[in-house]
Design a protein around this motif. Sequence first.
Motif, mmCIF file in Angstrom:
data_model
loop_
_atom_site.group_PDB
_atom_site.id
_atom_site.type_symbol
_atom_site.label_atom_id
_atom_site.label_comp_id
_atom_site.label_asym_id
_atom_site.label_seq_id
_atom_site.Cartn_x
_atom_site.Cartn_y
_atom_site.Cartn_z
ATOM 1 N N TYR A 5 0.796 -1.056 0.064
ATOM 2 C CA TYR A 5 -0.160 -0.008 0.066
ATOM 3 C C TYR A 5 1.003 1.197 0.216
ATOM 4 N N ARG A 6 0.897 1.870 -1.157
ATOM 5 C CA ARG A 6 1.667 3.165 -1.493
ATOM 6 C C ARG A 6 3.282 2.468 -0.978
ATOM 7 N N GLU A 7 4.102 2.939 -0.282
ATOM 8 C CA GLU A 7 5.466 2.625 -0.091
ATOM 9 C C GLU A 7 5.553 1.843 1.159
ATOM 10 N N TRP A 8 4.402 1.382 1.718
ATOM 11 C CA TRP A 8 4.069 0.366 3.011
ATOM 12 C C TRP A 8 3.953 -1.063 2.481
ATOM 13 N N THR A 9 4.479 -1.798 3.394
ATOM 14 C CA THR A 9 4.099 -3.341 3.252
ATOM 15 C C THR A 9 3.174 -3.544 4.644
ATOM 16 N N ILE A 10 2.126 -4.035 4.195
ATOM 17 C CA ILE A 10 1.087 -4.199 5.580
ATOM 18 C C ILE A 10 1.077 -5.796 5.731
ATOM 19 N N ASP A 11 1.413 -6.582 6.593
ATOM 20 C CA ASP A 11 1.336 -7.931 6.989
ATOM 21 C C ASP A 11 0.334 -8.260 8.084
ATOM 22 N N SER A 12 -0.671 -8.945 7.579
ATOM 23 C CA SER A 12 -1.840 -9.337 8.351
ATOM 24 C C SER A 12 -1.539 -10.655 9.274
ATOM 25 N N HIS A 13 -1.740 -10.626 10.579
ATOM 26 C CA HIS A 13 -1.446 -11.929 11.092
ATOM 27 C C HIS A 13 -2.578 -12.379 11.934
ATOM 28 N N PRO A 14 -3.627 -12.893 11.509
ATOM 29 C CA PRO A 14 -4.783 -13.570 12.471
ATOM 30 C C PRO A 14 -4.401 -14.510 13.030
ATOM 31 N N GLU A 15 -4.982 -14.663 14.503
ATOM 32 C CA GLU A 15 -4.591 -15.925 15.331
ATOM 33 C C GLU A 15 -5.735 -16.515 15.819
ATOM 34 N N LYS A 16 -6.108 -17.665 15.703
ATOM 35 C CA LYS A 16 -7.097 -18.357 16.026
ATOM 36 C C LYS A 16 -7.166 -18.261 17.618
ATOM 37 N N LYS A 17 -8.474 -17.836 18.174
ATOM 38 C CA LYS A 17 -8.439 -17.785 19.835
ATOM 39 C C LYS A 17 -9.837 -18.414 20.007
ATOM 40 N N GLY A 18 -9.883 -19.391 20.629
ATOM 41 C CA GLY A 18 -11.186 -20.225 20.813
ATOM 42 C C GLY A 18 -12.075 -20.190 19.429
ATOM 43 N N PHE A 19 -12.985 -19.643 19.435
ATOM 44 C CA PHE A 19 -14.050 -19.825 18.082
ATOM 45 C C PHE A 19 -13.942 -18.654 17.059
ATOM 46 N N HIS A 20 -12.881 -17.583 17.498
ATOM 47 C CA HIS A 20 -12.593 -16.354 16.766
ATOM 48 C C HIS A 20 -11.403 -16.144 16.203
ATOM 49 N N TRP A 21 -11.023 -15.262 15.234
ATOM 50 C CA TRP A 21 -9.739 -14.871 14.920
ATOM 51 C C TRP A 21 -9.449 -13.669 15.291
ATOM 52 N N HIS A 22 -8.348 -13.544 16.025
ATOM 53 C CA HIS A 22 -7.878 -12.282 16.749
ATOM 54 C C HIS A 22 -7.020 -11.481 15.585
#
Length: 71
Positions: A5-22
């Motif tokens: 995104y523009r000159e940036w790198t965005i790295d998404s790291h969802p983690e499974k916690k119980g029944f949801h993703w944090h």
Amino acid sequence: MKIEYREWTIDSHPEKKGFHWHTWVEVERGPWEDEDEGQIFHFFDIGYFDTEDAAHDRGFAWAKAWLDSNF
């Protein structure tokens, strides 16, 4: 999962916690021509979501809005 995104790198790291993703993201850019080092930011408490895809989508949207407001 990473996106550019523009000159940036965005790295998404969802983690499974119980029944949801944090969701948390890392936002990074390399050094500009007059710098020796780039910048990196970590954001950990973006929210909980029912699916991994929804967590990625929210992480990316949140990071883009943060970059638009701050850079």
